[in-house]
Design an enzyme around this catalytic site. Structure first.
Site, PDB file in Angstrom:
ATOM      1  N   GLU A 134      31.924  21.858 -11.821  1.00  0.00           N
ATOM      2  CA  GLU A 134      30.574  21.822 -12.397  1.00  0.00           C
ATOM      3  C   GLU A 134      30.540  22.759 -13.604  1.00  0.00           C
ATOM      4  OE1 GLU A 134      28.658  19.625 -11.273  1.00  0.00           O
ATOM      5  OE2 GLU A 134      29.235  19.290  -9.176  1.00  0.00           O
ATOM      6  N   ARG A 165      24.046  22.846   1.050  1.00  0.00           N
ATOM      7  CA  ARG A 165      22.695  22.413   0.645  1.00  0.00           C
ATOM      8  C   ARG A 165      21.798  22.218   1.864  1.00  0.00           C
ATOM      9  NH1 ARG A 165      22.590  18.115  -4.271  1.00  0.00           N
ATOM     10  NH2 ARG A 165      23.809  19.327  -5.774  1.00  0.00           N
ATOM     11  N   GLU A 214      18.428  16.610  -2.610  1.00  0.00           N
ATOM     12  CA  GLU A 214      19.438  15.651  -2.142  1.00  0.00           C
ATOM     13  C   GLU A 214      20.477  16.398  -1.319  1.00  0.00           C
ATOM     14  OE1 GLU A 214      21.992  13.863  -5.211  1.00  0.00           O
ATOM     15  OE2 GLU A 214      23.485  13.827  -3.612  1.00  0.00           O
ATOM     16  N   ARG A 267      34.409  20.436  -7.143  1.00  0.00           N
ATOM     17  CA  ARG A 267      33.715  19.806  -8.276  1.00  0.00           C
ATOM     18  C   ARG A 267      33.693  20.805  -9.425  1.00  0.00           C
ATOM     19  NH1 ARG A 267      30.296  15.318  -6.139  1.00  0.00           N
ATOM     20  NH2 ARG A 267      31.508  14.725  -4.316  1.00  0.00           N
ATOM     21  N   ARG A 314      21.896  24.729  -7.238  1.00  0.00           N
ATOM     22  CA  ARG A 314      22.239  23.747  -6.201  1.00  0.00           C
ATOM     23  C   ARG A 314      23.676  23.247  -6.289  1.00  0.00           C
ATOM     24  NH1 ARG A 314      19.422  18.230  -7.504  1.00  0.00           N
ATOM     25  NH2 ARG A 314      17.609  19.154  -6.510  1.00  0.00           N
ATOM     26  N   HIS A 315      24.435  23.724  -7.287  1.00  0.00           N
ATOM     27  CA  HIS A 315      25.817  23.249  -7.452  1.00  0.00           C
ATOM     28  C   HIS A 315      26.835  24.355  -7.217  1.00  0.00           C
ATOM     29  CE1 HIS A 315      23.744  20.028  -9.751  1.00  0.00           C
ATOM     30  NE2 HIS A 315      24.672  19.297  -9.151  1.00  0.00           N
ATOM     31  N   SER A 338      24.709  11.594   0.116  1.00  0.00           N
ATOM     32  CA  SER A 338      24.843  10.286  -0.531  1.00  0.00           C
ATOM     33  C   SER A 338      25.654   9.414   0.404  1.00  0.00           C
ATOM     34  CB  SER A 338      25.635  10.372  -1.831  1.00  0.00           C
ATOM     35  OG  SER A 338      24.853  10.920  -2.834  1.00  0.00           O
TER      36      SER A 338
HETATM   37  P1  AMO Z   1      28.139  12.924  -3.697  1.00  0.00           P
HETATM   38  O1  AMO Z   1      28.983  13.176  -4.861  1.00  0.00           O
HETATM   39  O2  AMO Z   1      26.729  12.500  -3.958  1.00  0.00           O
HETATM   40  O3  AMO Z   1      28.767  11.752  -2.804  1.00  0.00           O
HETATM   41  O4  AMO Z   1      28.152  14.181  -2.756  1.00  0.00           O
HETATM   42  C1  AMO Z   1      27.595  14.130  -1.444  1.00  0.00           C
HETATM   43  C2  AMO Z   1      26.744  15.359  -1.165  1.00  0.00           C
HETATM   44  O5  AMO Z   1      27.497  16.523  -1.427  1.00  0.00           O
HETATM   45  C3  AMO Z   1      26.659  17.552  -1.929  1.00  0.00           C
HETATM   46  N1  AMO Z   1      27.144  17.985  -3.240  1.00  0.00           N
HETATM   47  C4  AMO Z   1      27.242  19.276  -3.620  1.00  0.00           C
HETATM   48  N2  AMO Z   1      26.932  20.419  -2.997  1.00  0.00           N
HETATM   49  C5  AMO Z   1      27.153  21.590  -3.641  1.00  0.00           C
HETATM   50  N3  AMO Z   1      27.696  21.652  -4.880  1.00  0.00           N
HETATM   51  C6  AMO Z   1      28.028  20.533  -5.567  1.00  0.00           C
HETATM   52  N4  AMO Z   1      28.584  20.627  -6.772  1.00  0.00           N
HETATM   53  C7  AMO Z   1      27.796  19.270  -4.935  1.00  0.00           C
HETATM   54  N5  AMO Z   1      28.010  17.989  -5.300  1.00  0.00           N
HETATM   55  C8  AMO Z   1      27.609  17.231  -4.248  1.00  0.00           C
HETATM   56  C9  AMO Z   1      25.268  16.975  -2.004  1.00  0.00           C
HETATM   57  C10 AMO Z   1      25.530  15.489  -2.065  1.00  0.00           C
HETATM   58  O6  AMO Z   1      24.457  14.746  -1.575  1.00  0.00           O
HETATM   59  N6  AMO Z   1      31.786  10.225  -1.560  1.00  0.00           N
HETATM   60  C11 AMO Z   1      30.365  10.387  -1.654  1.00  0.00           C
HETATM   61  C12 AMO Z   1      29.718  10.367  -0.310  1.00  0.00           C
HETATM   62  C13 AMO Z   1      29.804   9.006   0.365  1.00  0.00           C
HETATM   63  O7  AMO Z   1      29.284   8.034  -0.187  1.00  0.00           O
HETATM   64  O8  AMO Z   1      30.396   8.950   1.446  1.00  0.00           O
HETATM   65  C14 AMO Z   1      30.049  11.712  -2.364  1.00  0.00           C
HETATM   66  O9  AMO Z   1      30.838  12.625  -2.396  1.00  0.00           O
HETATM   67  O10 AMO Z   1      24.597  17.331  -0.807  1.00  0.00           O
END
Ligand code: AMO
Length: 445
Positions: free
Chosen positions: A223, A419, A368, A221, A229-230, A371
């Site tokens: 970011e 996380r 969170e 990602r 948290r990211h 998802s």
């Molecule tokens: P989402 O984008 O909400 O959903 O990501 C799912 C979980 O991944 C973690 N997360 C992260 N952890 C660390 N750094 C980040 N930048 C980051 N972004 C997300 C979180 C989040 O809840 N495809 C969907 C999932 C699904 O519906 O199956 C998805 O990727 O814990």
């Protein structure tokens, strides 16, 4: 018992093996973690793969004579007799009376930080991260990643027992799966491709093959902000399952997986839990609340005015965490029926109110971590939703093969491993639970 008879002595590799060979002469390999020279005797603390073993040198134990050039972080093989001691508090402790120390290698330089204390006291997180290959040698730091291993292991073991097939999906992709701007572009022999934001499109395709699939793998990602948290690369624990009756089936499967993981940690990662003072949650049932009801709680109970009625900010998640703990007695809280506008194109809208979706997030101690939800399985419905989201269905031809040629009702989720580890261990920053974090300012080590 984990020992093999080789050469002349039984070779052991952990403290529990020492117990199993009370009174016997055995040998063990590892790093010299700490040396304490006393008058007439010395302690050598040996660091093995998972724990530390106290070894004692005294001239009366054998013909071996103390080597004053021995240095910490040397790799050695120590042979000696396993003996039981009882400390002042009455605790039984096994140690090795040294008969011989064979040096296998010596470090070229002294370490730039002290790693042989209980924890890395007074060292800034950035320094710890800069020096990860050695800072992780500290038993407490190392324990973080053993716990993380336990989480992944539990996820894998539980899902395998539920007839899920483990998959590996490509990380170089033709399109971003999650939308938004946080996608890394890559020059692929003159063509623009993207690093996988998630395995979403492929795990859905594979439901059409294996019915139940899971993957534990890195995702990317881009970011743009530096937050606690990211990460730009994290480990996503995903599953996807077919023939569901509703998205509650996904939540039940996750509850089962989390229960299994926590029990595994309690039974097989006791030393690490103690070292980290980790508070492993008891999970019975995980309470569940609708998105708009959660907003009401935030406004009425916490007197907070949300800036966005379609999503939660980090403070709101914290408030919901407090609410779940205090009023519902749970470290976890499922929030369901997120607004359609904030969920990706593959999410199924709630037929009773299409402004909202058949989706959920799982909050753990106010953060969170997951998802998930039910996906659209009807071809026309998926094409229409893509168009509504401003996407060109033609670009998603391979993804849409699932829908075009028959898809079961299905759904799944993604859990952010770092996380989950972060909040399990009570850390403030996700980087503490990441071996080699990638963020906007860091691509090394
Ligand atoms: P989402 O984008 O909400 O959903 O990501 C799912 C979980 O991944 C973690 N997360 C992260 N952890 C660390 N750094 C980040 N930048 C980051 N972004 C997300 C979180 C989040 O809840 N495809 C969907 C999932 C699904 O519906 O199956 C998805 O990727 O814990």
């Amino acid at each position: 018992m984990n020992s093999i008879k080789g050469d002349n002595f039984i070779k052991i590799s952990s403290y529990s093996d020492l117990k199993n060979h009370d009174g016997e002469v055995i040998s063990v390999k590892g790093y010299i973690h700490r040396i304490r020279e006393m008058t007439g005797f010395s302690f050598v603390i040996l660091r093995t793969a998972r724990d530390v073993i106290q070894c004692v040198y005294a001239p009366e134990f054998s013909d071996y004579r103390w080597d004053s050039t021995l240095s910490e972080e040397s790799c050695v093989e120590i042979t000696g007799k396993s003996v039981k001691n009882v400390d002042a508090k009455g605790n039984e402790r096994f140690e090795l009376q040294i008969h011989d120390i064979k040096v296998l290698s010596r470090p070229a330089e002294n370490l730039p930080i002290v790693i042989n204390k209980k924890q890395l006291d007074g060292i800034q997180l950035n320094t710890i991260l800069d020096l990860r290959p050695i800072s992780m040698r500290n038993p407490r730091e190392r324990a973080i990643f053993k716990i993380q291993e336990g989480i992944q292991r539990g996820f894998r073991e539980f899902l395998t027992s539920q007839n899920f097939t483990e998959i590996h999906t490509p990380k170089i992709n033709f399109a971003g799966a999650e939308g938004g701007t946080n996608v890394f572009k890559l020059d692929y022999f003159g063509k623009v491709v993207y690093l996988a934001q998630s395995p979403q499109l492929y795990k859905q395709a594979l439901v059409g093959v294996f019915e139940r699939v899971f993957e534990v793998a890195p995702v990317f990602r881009a970011e743009h902000h530096d937050t606690s948290r990211h990460l730009n690369e994290y480990i996503s624990m995903d599953f996807e399952m077919g023939f569901i009756n509703g998205f509650e089936d996904i939540m039940n499967m996750e509850t089962g997986a989390l229960k299994y993981i926590m029990n595994l940690l309690k039974t097989e990662y006791k030393e690490e839990i103690e070292l980290l003072h980790a508070d492993i949650p008891e999970i019975n049932e995980i309470p569940c609340i609708k998105f708009m009801d959660a907003k009401k709680i935030i406004m009425e109970k916490f007197h907070y005015t949300p800036s966005d009625m379609k999503d939660f900010d980090p403070q709101e998640e914290e408030m919901l965490g407090k609410y779940a703990k205090k009023e519902l007695g749970s470290d976890f809280l499922f929030v369901t029926h997120y607004p359609s506008k904030k969920r990706p194109f593959y999410t199924m809208d709630d037929p009773e109110d299409p402004e909202y979706t058949l989706s959920f997030d799982l909050l753990f101690r106010g953060l969170e971590i997951t998802s998930g939800g039910q996906r659209i399985h009807d071809y026309d419905e998926q094409v229409a939703k893509m168009k509504k989201c401003g996407m060109d269905p033609e670009q998603f031809e391979t993804y849409l093969m699932l829908h075009k040629y028959g898809a079961p009702p299905h759904g799944g989720l993604g859990i952010g491993l770092e996380r989950l580890t972060m909040h399990l261990l009570g850390f403030k920053n996700v980087r503490e639970a990441t071996m080699f974090p990638r963020d906007i300012n860091r691509v090394t080590p």
